[in-house]
Design a protein around this motif. Structure first.
Motif, PDB file in Angstrom:
ATOM      1  N   ILE A  12       0.858  -1.199   0.000  1.00 17.07           N
ATOM      2  CA  ILE A  12       0.000   0.000   0.000  1.00 17.07           C
ATOM      3  C   ILE A  12       0.889   1.242   0.000  1.00 17.07           C
ATOM      4  O   ILE A  12       1.783   1.373   0.844  1.00 17.07           O
ATOM      5  CB  ILE A  12      -0.958   0.025   1.208  1.00 17.07           C
ATOM      6  CG1 ILE A  12      -1.871  -1.203   1.196  1.00 17.07           C
ATOM      7  CG2 ILE A  12      -1.813   1.302   1.203  1.00 17.07           C
ATOM      8  CD1 ILE A  12      -2.716  -1.358   2.451  1.00 17.07           C
ATOM      9  N   LEU A  22      -7.498   0.518   6.651  1.00 15.05           N
ATOM     10  CA  LEU A  22      -7.477  -0.543   5.647  1.00 15.05           C
ATOM     11  C   LEU A  22      -6.741  -1.777   6.190  1.00 15.05           C
ATOM     12  O   LEU A  22      -7.197  -2.910   6.029  1.00 15.05           O
ATOM     13  CB  LEU A  22      -6.799  -0.027   4.372  1.00 15.05           C
ATOM     14  CG  LEU A  22      -6.846  -0.927   3.139  1.00 15.05           C
ATOM     15  CD1 LEU A  22      -8.288  -1.252   2.735  1.00 15.05           C
ATOM     16  CD2 LEU A  22      -6.118  -0.273   1.971  1.00 15.05           C
ATOM     17  N   SER A  25      -8.826  -3.730   8.642  1.00 11.93           N
ATOM     18  CA  SER A  25      -9.796  -4.584   7.961  1.00 11.93           C
ATOM     19  C   SER A  25      -9.108  -5.808   7.360  1.00 11.93           C
ATOM     20  O   SER A  25      -9.639  -6.920   7.363  1.00 11.93           O
ATOM     21  CB  SER A  25     -10.504  -3.784   6.873  1.00 11.93           C
ATOM     22  OG  SER A  25     -11.650  -4.430   6.442  1.00 11.93           O
ATOM     23  N   SER A  73      -1.890  -1.226  -3.946  1.00 16.17           N
ATOM     24  CA  SER A  73      -3.007  -0.293  -3.913  1.00 16.17           C
ATOM     25  C   SER A  73      -2.528   1.009  -3.274  1.00 16.17           C
ATOM     26  O   SER A  73      -1.359   1.128  -2.891  1.00 16.17           O
ATOM     27  CB  SER A  73      -4.195  -0.897  -3.143  1.00 16.17           C
ATOM     28  OG  SER A  73      -5.363  -0.140  -3.425  1.00 16.17           O
ATOM     29  N   GLU A  75      -3.494   4.758  -0.807  1.00 14.90           N
ATOM     30  CA  GLU A  75      -4.405   5.463   0.100  1.00 14.90           C
ATOM     31  C   GLU A  75      -4.367   6.960  -0.174  1.00 14.90           C
ATOM     32  O   GLU A  75      -5.016   7.741   0.487  1.00 14.90           O
ATOM     33  CB  GLU A  75      -4.092   5.156   1.584  1.00 14.90           C
ATOM     34  CG  GLU A  75      -2.804   5.725   2.099  1.00 14.90           C
ATOM     35  CD  GLU A  75      -2.916   6.594   3.345  1.00 14.90           C
ATOM     36  OE1 GLU A  75      -3.720   6.315   4.234  1.00 14.90           O
ATOM     37  OE2 GLU A  75      -2.150   7.576   3.406  1.00 14.90           O
ATOM     38  N   ARG A 268     -10.154   5.599  -3.809  1.00 16.67           N
ATOM     39  CA  ARG A 268      -9.630   4.999  -2.570  1.00 16.67           C
ATOM     40  C   ARG A 268     -10.668   5.155  -1.470  1.00 16.67           C
ATOM     41  O   ARG A 268     -11.652   5.883  -1.653  1.00 16.67           O
ATOM     42  CB  ARG A 268      -8.349   5.738  -2.167  1.00 16.67           C
ATOM     43  CG  ARG A 268      -8.581   7.242  -2.089  1.00 16.67           C
ATOM     44  CD  ARG A 268      -7.464   8.042  -1.505  1.00 16.67           C
ATOM     45  NE  ARG A 268      -7.688   9.480  -1.673  1.00 16.67           N
ATOM     46  CZ  ARG A 268      -8.512  10.208  -0.947  1.00 16.67           C
ATOM     47  NH1 ARG A 268      -9.240   9.665   0.024  1.00 16.67           N
ATOM     48  NH2 ARG A 268      -8.642  11.513  -1.173  1.00 16.67           N
ATOM     49  N   PRO A 269     -10.451   4.512  -0.311  1.00  6.19           N
ATOM     50  CA  PRO A 269     -11.334   4.822   0.827  1.00  6.19           C
ATOM     51  C   PRO A 269     -11.336   6.334   1.085  1.00  6.19           C
ATOM     52  O   PRO A 269     -10.341   7.018   0.833  1.00  6.19           O
ATOM     53  CB  PRO A 269     -10.691   4.049   1.987  1.00  6.19           C
ATOM     54  CG  PRO A 269      -9.991   2.907   1.310  1.00  6.19           C
ATOM     55  CD  PRO A 269      -9.480   3.472   0.016  1.00  6.19           C
ATOM     56  N   GLN A 284     -16.275   0.269   4.029  1.00  3.58           N
ATOM     57  CA  GLN A 284     -15.637   0.663   2.769  1.00  3.58           C
ATOM     58  C   GLN A 284     -14.258   0.005   2.636  1.00  3.58           C
ATOM     59  O   GLN A 284     -13.811  -0.304   1.529  1.00  3.58           O
ATOM     60  CB  GLN A 284     -15.528   2.183   2.647  1.00  3.58           C
ATOM     61  CG  GLN A 284     -14.594   2.860   3.648  1.00  3.58           C
ATOM     62  CD  GLN A 284     -14.274   4.309   3.245  1.00  3.58           C
ATOM     63  OE1 GLN A 284     -14.457   4.728   2.110  1.00  3.58           O
ATOM     64  NE2 GLN A 284     -13.791   5.095   4.207  1.00  3.58           N
ATOM     65  N   TYR A 285     -13.592  -0.236   3.770  1.00  3.87           N
ATOM     66  CA  TYR A 285     -12.241  -0.813   3.736  1.00  3.87           C
ATOM     67  C   TYR A 285     -12.288  -2.286   3.321  1.00  3.87           C
ATOM     68  O   TYR A 285     -11.497  -2.736   2.481  1.00  3.87           O
ATOM     69  CB  TYR A 285     -11.568  -0.638   5.107  1.00  3.87           C
ATOM     70  CG  TYR A 285     -11.461   0.818   5.467  1.00  3.87           C
ATOM     71  CD1 TYR A 285     -10.458   1.609   4.907  1.00  3.87           C
ATOM     72  CD2 TYR A 285     -12.394   1.433   6.302  1.00  3.87           C
ATOM     73  CE1 TYR A 285     -10.377   2.969   5.184  1.00  3.87           C
ATOM     74  CE2 TYR A 285     -12.320   2.786   6.578  1.00  3.87           C
ATOM     75  CZ  TYR A 285     -11.312   3.547   6.011  1.00  3.87           C
ATOM     76  OH  TYR A 285     -11.241   4.874   6.271  1.00  3.87           O
ATOM     77  N   GLU A 286     -13.214  -3.023   3.915  1.00  3.28           N
ATOM     78  CA  GLU A 286     -13.378  -4.429   3.513  1.00  3.28           C
ATOM     79  C   GLU A 286     -13.781  -4.507   2.040  1.00  3.28           C
ATOM     80  O   GLU A 286     -13.286  -5.359   1.294  1.00  3.28           O
ATOM     81  CB  GLU A 286     -14.431  -5.123   4.385  1.00  3.28           C
ATOM     82  CG  GLU A 286     -14.609  -6.581   3.997  1.00  3.28           C
ATOM     83  CD  GLU A 286     -15.695  -7.311   4.776  1.00  3.28           C
ATOM     84  OE1 GLU A 286     -16.242  -8.282   4.216  1.00  3.28           O
ATOM     85  OE2 GLU A 286     -16.001  -6.931   5.921  1.00  3.28           O
ATOM     86  N   HIS A 288     -13.071  -2.426  -0.366  1.00  3.64           N
ATOM     87  CA  HIS A 288     -11.901  -2.137  -1.202  1.00  3.64           C
ATOM     88  C   HIS A 288     -11.041  -3.393  -1.348  1.00  3.64           C
ATOM     89  O   HIS A 288     -10.605  -3.748  -2.450  1.00  3.64           O
ATOM     90  CB  HIS A 288     -11.085  -0.986  -0.606  1.00  3.64           C
ATOM     91  CG  HIS A 288      -9.884  -0.616  -1.426  1.00  3.64           C
ATOM     92  ND1 HIS A 288      -9.982  -0.103  -2.698  1.00  3.64           N
ATOM     93  CD2 HIS A 288      -8.554  -0.714  -1.178  1.00  3.64           C
ATOM     94  CE1 HIS A 288      -8.768   0.114  -3.193  1.00  3.64           C
ATOM     95  NE2 HIS A 288      -7.883  -0.262  -2.281  1.00  3.64           N
ATOM     96  N   LEU A 289     -10.807  -4.085  -0.238  1.00  4.15           N
ATOM     97  CA  LEU A 289     -10.004  -5.318  -0.270  1.00  4.15           C
ATOM     98  C   LEU A 289     -10.686  -6.391  -1.111  1.00  4.15           C
ATOM     99  O   LEU A 289     -10.039  -7.070  -1.914  1.00  4.15           O
ATOM    100  CB  LEU A 289      -9.767  -5.829   1.155  1.00  4.15           C
ATOM    101  CG  LEU A 289      -8.874  -4.930   2.022  1.00  4.15           C
ATOM    102  CD1 LEU A 289      -8.983  -5.327   3.491  1.00  4.15           C
ATOM    103  CD2 LEU A 289      -7.416  -4.995   1.568  1.00  4.15           C
TER     104      LEU A 289
END
Length: 301
Positions: A12, A22, A25, A73, A75, A268-269, A284-286, A288-289
Motif C-alpha cells: 500500500i 485498511l 480490515s 493499492s 491510500e 480509494r477509501p 468501505q475498507y473491507e 476495497h479489499l
C-alpha cells in the motif's frame, strides 16, 4: 496456478489514517501487508509486517517497493504512476490502475473526462495561470481549483467577484461555475476484476465554511428516492466507464432544481465512508479489499 489471498503480499502506497483503517480490515482476512510512507512515524508503522520509509512520488522508491509485492493499492493519489505502470507491465497487479490514478489526480483532466463521457458536471473553463483566470472574469462567480496536488480543501478558491481575482492560482487550474446547490452528497462504489459493481447508500456531507473540509455527514442522505437512484446510477456509470478496479468515492452536488452533478472523485477509501465501519454490513475498507482481490463484493445495506 493462482495464489490464494493469504499467499499474496499487498503493498500500500501511503500509511496514514486511511491506510491504518485498511490494514485493520485486512487483519480479518490474514493478508500480509507492506506499507510505503514518507513519515517514519506514520499511523501504520507498528501494525504491518513490513514498513518502508520513502517518497511516494519518487520513481525508484515506488518501483523497488513494488517489486516485492503481488498486488499494489493506494491510500493517496499523489504517487508515481510511471513506476506503477512499469510494475503492472512486469506482472504486479496495480488497483486502482495507474492510468485511472493519473486521470483523477489532475482535476483538469478529470473534469474534461466527465464532459467527454457525458457525465453530468458543472460548467467549467481550463485555465493556465492567474492571467487566464482574469480574462474570464465574466464567468464569475466560480470556483478556482488547482489542477494538481489540491486535496482536503487545499487548492480551492471561491471567486465571487472581480475583487477576489487576486486569489486566483498562478498554476494550471480550472474555473468551475459556482453551483447553487441544495446539498453535497457522496456515493461510494466498488468494482472487482470480474466487473461486479456495488454502491453504498448516498451520504450527505456538511463542509466547514472556512477549512473547506467535510466536518460531519448524515447517513443515509435526506434525499428523495429519485435523487438517490440518480446518484447511484451516476456512480456506477463513472466506475464502469473508467473500468476501474477498487473503491471509488463520487462526490456530487444536488442542485435546487433536483439535478445531480459530479463534483470530484477519489479512487480509494474516503472520509465520506468512515461511518460504514459501524453503520453497514460491509465497511468501505473491507469492500476495497474484496474488490482488489477479486472476491465477491459485500452487502452494503
Amino acid at each position: 496456478m493462482t495464489k490464494g489471498i493469504q499467499e499474496q503480499k499487498l503493498g500500500i502506497l501511503g500509511g496514514g489514517q486511511l491506510g491504518r483503517m485498511l490494514v485493520q480490515s485486512a487483519l480479518d482476512f490474514n493478508i500480509d501487508i507492506k506499507i510505503l510512507d514518507p513519515d517514519a512515524n506514520a499511523p501504520c508503522k507498528n501494525i504491518v509486517s513490513e514498513f518502508v520509509v520513502g517518497k511516494l512520488t519518487d520513481y525508484d522508491t515506488v518501483y523497488n517497493f513494488g517489486r516485492g509485492c503481488d498486488l499494489i493499492s493506494i491510500e493517496i493519489e499523489n504517487v508515481n504512476t510511471d513506476a506503477l505502470k512499469q510494475l503492472a507491465k512486469e506482472g504486479v497487479k496495480v488497483y486502482p490502475q495507474p492510468e485511472v490514478v493519473e486521470l483523477i489526480k489532475d482535476k483538469r483532466i478529470q473534469k474534461q473526462y466527465y464532459k467527454d463521457n457525458n457525465i453530468p458536471t458543472a460548467e467549467f473553463i481550463l485555465t493556465d495561470n492567474k492571467e487566464t483566470v482574469i480574462t474570464h472574469k465574466n464567468f464569475l462567480p466560480a470556483v478556482n481549483k488547482l489542477g494538481k496536488e489540491g486535496y482536503d480543501g487545499r487548492g480551492v478558491q471561491i471567486l465571487r467577484s472581480e475583487a477576489d481575482l487576486d486569489k486566483a492560482f498562478e498554476a494550471p487550474s480550472l474555473l468551475e461555475k459556482l453551483v447553487d446547490f441544495e446539498k453535497e452528497i457522496a456515493v461510494i462504489v466498488a468494482r472487482n476484476e470480474s466487473g461486479e459493481v456495488k454502491t453504498f447508500p448516498a451520504v450527505e456531507m456538511v463542509f466547514h465554511p472556512e477549512a473547506n473540509m467535510v466536518e460531519y455527514l448524515f447517513s443515509p442522505a435526506d434525499i428523495s428516492a429519485e435523487i438517490e437512484s440518480d446518484a447511484q446510477e451516476i456512480a456506477k456509470t463513472v466506475i464502469n466507464r473508467l473500468g476501474m478496479v477498487g473503491l471509488l468515492a463520487v462526490e456530487m452536488f444536488v442542485t435546487k432544481d433536483g439535478k445531480v452533478l459530479v463534483n470530484e472523485i477519489a479512487p480509494r477509501p474516503h472520509n465520506s465512508g468512515h461511518q460504514t465501519i459501524e453503520a453497514n454490513f460491509t465497511s468501505q475498507y473491507e469492500q476495497h479489499l474484496r474488490a482488489i482481490f477479486n472476491l465477491p463484493l459485500g452487502n452494503t445495506d
